[in-house]
Motif scaffolding. Structure first.
Motif, PDB file in Angstrom:
ATOM      1  N   TYR A 217      36.763  32.059  48.371  1.00 43.78           N
ATOM      2  CA  TYR A 217      37.449  30.819  48.003  1.00 43.78           C
ATOM      3  C   TYR A 217      38.624  31.058  47.052  1.00 43.78           C
ATOM      4  CZ  TYR A 217      33.954  27.563  49.938  1.00 43.78           C
ATOM      5  OH  TYR A 217      33.149  26.829  50.773  1.00 43.78           O
ATOM      6  N   HIS A 218      38.434  31.973  46.100  1.00 38.43           N
ATOM      7  CA  HIS A 218      39.357  32.021  44.963  1.00 38.43           C
ATOM      8  C   HIS A 218      40.083  33.347  44.748  1.00 38.43           C
ATOM      9  CE1 HIS A 218      37.811  28.158  43.565  1.00 38.43           C
ATOM     10  NE2 HIS A 218      36.586  28.624  43.643  1.00 38.43           N
ATOM     11  N   SER A 219      39.880  34.338  45.588  1.00 37.20           N
ATOM     12  CA  SER A 219      40.465  35.653  45.300  1.00 37.20           C
ATOM     13  C   SER A 219      41.977  35.681  45.433  1.00 37.20           C
ATOM     14  CB  SER A 219      39.859  36.717  46.222  1.00 37.20           C
ATOM     15  OG  SER A 219      40.206  36.460  47.570  1.00 37.20           O
ATOM     16  N   GLN A 220      42.545  34.692  46.141  1.00 39.47           N
ATOM     17  CA  GLN A 220      44.004  34.593  46.300  1.00 39.47           C
ATOM     18  C   GLN A 220      44.599  35.874  46.904  1.00 39.47           C
ATOM     19  OE1 GLN A 220      45.116  33.697  42.213  1.00 39.47           O
ATOM     20  NE2 GLN A 220      45.152  31.512  42.654  1.00 39.47           N
ATOM     21  N   ASN A 221      43.848  36.487  47.814  1.00 40.35           N
ATOM     22  CA  ASN A 221      44.303  37.697  48.511  1.00 40.35           C
ATOM     23  C   ASN A 221      44.652  38.843  47.559  1.00 40.35           C
ATOM     24  OD1 ASN A 221      44.125  36.445  51.091  1.00 40.35           O
ATOM     25  ND2 ASN A 221      46.091  35.427  50.706  1.00 40.35           N
ATOM     26  N   ASP A 222      44.062  38.813  46.383  1.00 43.47           N
ATOM     27  CA  ASP A 222      44.293  39.875  45.404  1.00 43.47           C
ATOM     28  C   ASP A 222      43.152  40.877  45.507  1.00 43.47           C
ATOM     29  OD1 ASP A 222      44.742  41.514  43.269  1.00 43.47           O
ATOM     30  OD2 ASP A 222      45.121  39.902  41.829  1.00 43.47           O
ATOM     31  N   ILE A 223      43.443  42.067  45.980  1.00 42.50           N
ATOM     32  CA  ILE A 223      42.409  43.078  46.200  1.00 42.50           C
ATOM     33  C   ILE A 223      41.716  43.460  44.902  1.00 42.50           C
ATOM     34  CG2 ILE A 223      43.979  45.029  45.932  1.00 42.50           C
ATOM     35  CD1 ILE A 223      41.046  44.710  48.438  1.00 42.50           C
ATOM     36  N   LYS A 224      42.421  43.319  43.779  1.00 41.81           N
ATOM     37  CA  LYS A 224      41.826  43.664  42.486  1.00 41.81           C
ATOM     38  C   LYS A 224      40.622  42.778  42.179  1.00 41.81           C
ATOM     39  CE  LYS A 224      46.147  45.328  40.405  1.00 41.81           C
ATOM     40  NZ  LYS A 224      47.147  45.090  39.331  1.00 41.81           N
ATOM     41  N   ASN A 225      40.681  41.543  42.633  1.00 44.39           N
ATOM     42  CA  ASN A 225      39.576  40.618  42.370  1.00 44.39           C
ATOM     43  C   ASN A 225      38.282  41.065  43.040  1.00 44.39           C
ATOM     44  OD1 ASN A 225      41.172  38.941  40.808  1.00 44.39           O
ATOM     45  ND2 ASN A 225      41.700  37.579  42.503  1.00 44.39           N
ATOM     46  N   THR A 226      38.401  41.772  44.154  1.00 45.23           N
ATOM     47  CA  THR A 226      37.198  42.241  44.848  1.00 45.23           C
ATOM     48  C   THR A 226      36.612  43.488  44.195  1.00 45.23           C
ATOM     49  OG1 THR A 226      38.510  43.582  46.390  1.00 45.23           O
ATOM     50  CG2 THR A 226      38.043  41.311  47.033  1.00 45.23           C
ATOM     51  N   ILE A 227      37.415  44.172  43.408  1.00 46.24           N
ATOM     52  CA  ILE A 227      36.949  45.392  42.735  1.00 46.24           C
ATOM     53  C   ILE A 227      36.310  45.067  41.389  1.00 46.24           C
ATOM     54  CG2 ILE A 227      37.699  47.595  41.732  1.00 46.24           C
ATOM     55  CD1 ILE A 227      39.944  47.626  43.831  1.00 46.24           C
TER      56      ILE A 227
END
Length: 305
Positions: free
Chosen positions: A150-160
């Protein structure tokens, strides 16, 4: 009458819930709580965690506008303890649930789009902490995954970042084990036991309680999703996350090794929010009263059986 008392968000309502929980705690555990000094200290710790959870839930709801300005959620939260008083008996379970509430606080507040990375870290950290005290709380990582979608905004850093939160807890665990036991991991760090044996539910008391809980849950969840379209678009992901939390909590209850009602503790908070949203839309006052009274009458009836 009951719903009218809690129809406004007032400090007296929290006091009423606190008094109810204190009395419930004393009445449900009076045979063991006052046995000795250790039992008193342990009981006080459990009660403190329970009461702190009430205030934390109220904070999460008010901070994120999950309900209107009322106290229906904390009322329901207290009544669910009345329905399943065994949830008050396990300090590990209470602590795990408290940490999950801390995690949900961060996850639900993601809608503000402020400090996303910090919130993802905190949420993973608290879920990992909850897992140390009750292993199956690990399933709440699924909520974090949904929140990332929902909220990661396509930022790969958020998944790490969540992995760093998990790593922080792992470091704390390793450090604790090395200092006190001179080893990295101990077999007792995680209790992986699970059970699909539902024979403990084969009693009139359990059948009545569980029937009431799940009939009410199915009824209110239908209305919950039907009214999501009327909610603030910005907050809709938060409402979906609450629903997902309820689903995860039910899954935990299904596989829980101990089945005496305490396994539904993780359901209390999301159920309370969903219930509060349902009570808000009921126009017939008499139906509100009957619906809430059910959660008061059933524990009393079950005790008489």
């Amino acid at each position: 009458m009951i719903t009218s008392i809690f129809s406004k968000s007032k400090p007296i309502n929290i006091i009423l819930v606190v008094v109810f929980l204190v009395l419930l705690f004393i009445l449900s555990g009076y045979t063991t709580v006052f046995n000795n000094l250790d039992a008193i200290a342990g009981g006080a710790a459990k009660l403190f965690i329970t009461l702190f959870s009430v205030f934390l839930l109220d904070f999460i709801i008010s901070k994120n506008s999950l309900t209107k300005r009322n106290s229906y959620a904390i009322m329901t939260f207290g009544l669910l303890f009345g329905l399943f008083p065994n949830a008050l008996k396990y300090s590990d379970l209470l602590l795990s649930n408290l940490f999950i509430l801390f995690a949900l606080r961060r996850i639900i507040s993601l809608h503000t789009r402020v400090s996303l990375k910090k919130k993802f870290f905190d949420a993973a950290f608290w879920i990992a902490m909850a897992t140390l005290f009750y292993f199956w709380a690990i399933l709440f990582f699924a909520i974090l995954i949904v929140a990332l979608i929902y909220h990661s905004q396509n930022d790969i850093k958020n998944t790490i970042i969540p992995f760093t939160g998990i790593a922080a807890v792992a470091i704390l665990l390793f450090s604790y084990n090395i200092i006190f036991y001179d080893q990295y991991l101990r077999a007792t760090n995680f209790d992986l036991s699970a059970s699909l044996d539902y024979t403990p539910y084969n009693s009139a008391e359990s059948i009545i309680k569980l029937t009431a809980l799940f009939v009410a849950f199915i009824w209110i969840i239908v209305y919950y999703f039907r009214t999501l379209g009327d909610k603030n678009k910005k907050l809709r992901p938060s409402y979906f996350l609450i629903a997902w939390s309820a689903v995860i909590a039910i899954l935990i209850a299904i596989i829980a090794p101990i089945k005496n009602g305490s396994e539904y503790l993780f359901l209390f908070a999301p159920f309370s929010v969903i219930m509060a949203n349902y009570i808000e839309i009921i126009t017939e006052r008499w139906f509100k009263e009957i619906f809430v009274a059910m959660f008061i009458i059933i524990p009393i009836v079950s005790l008489l059986l």
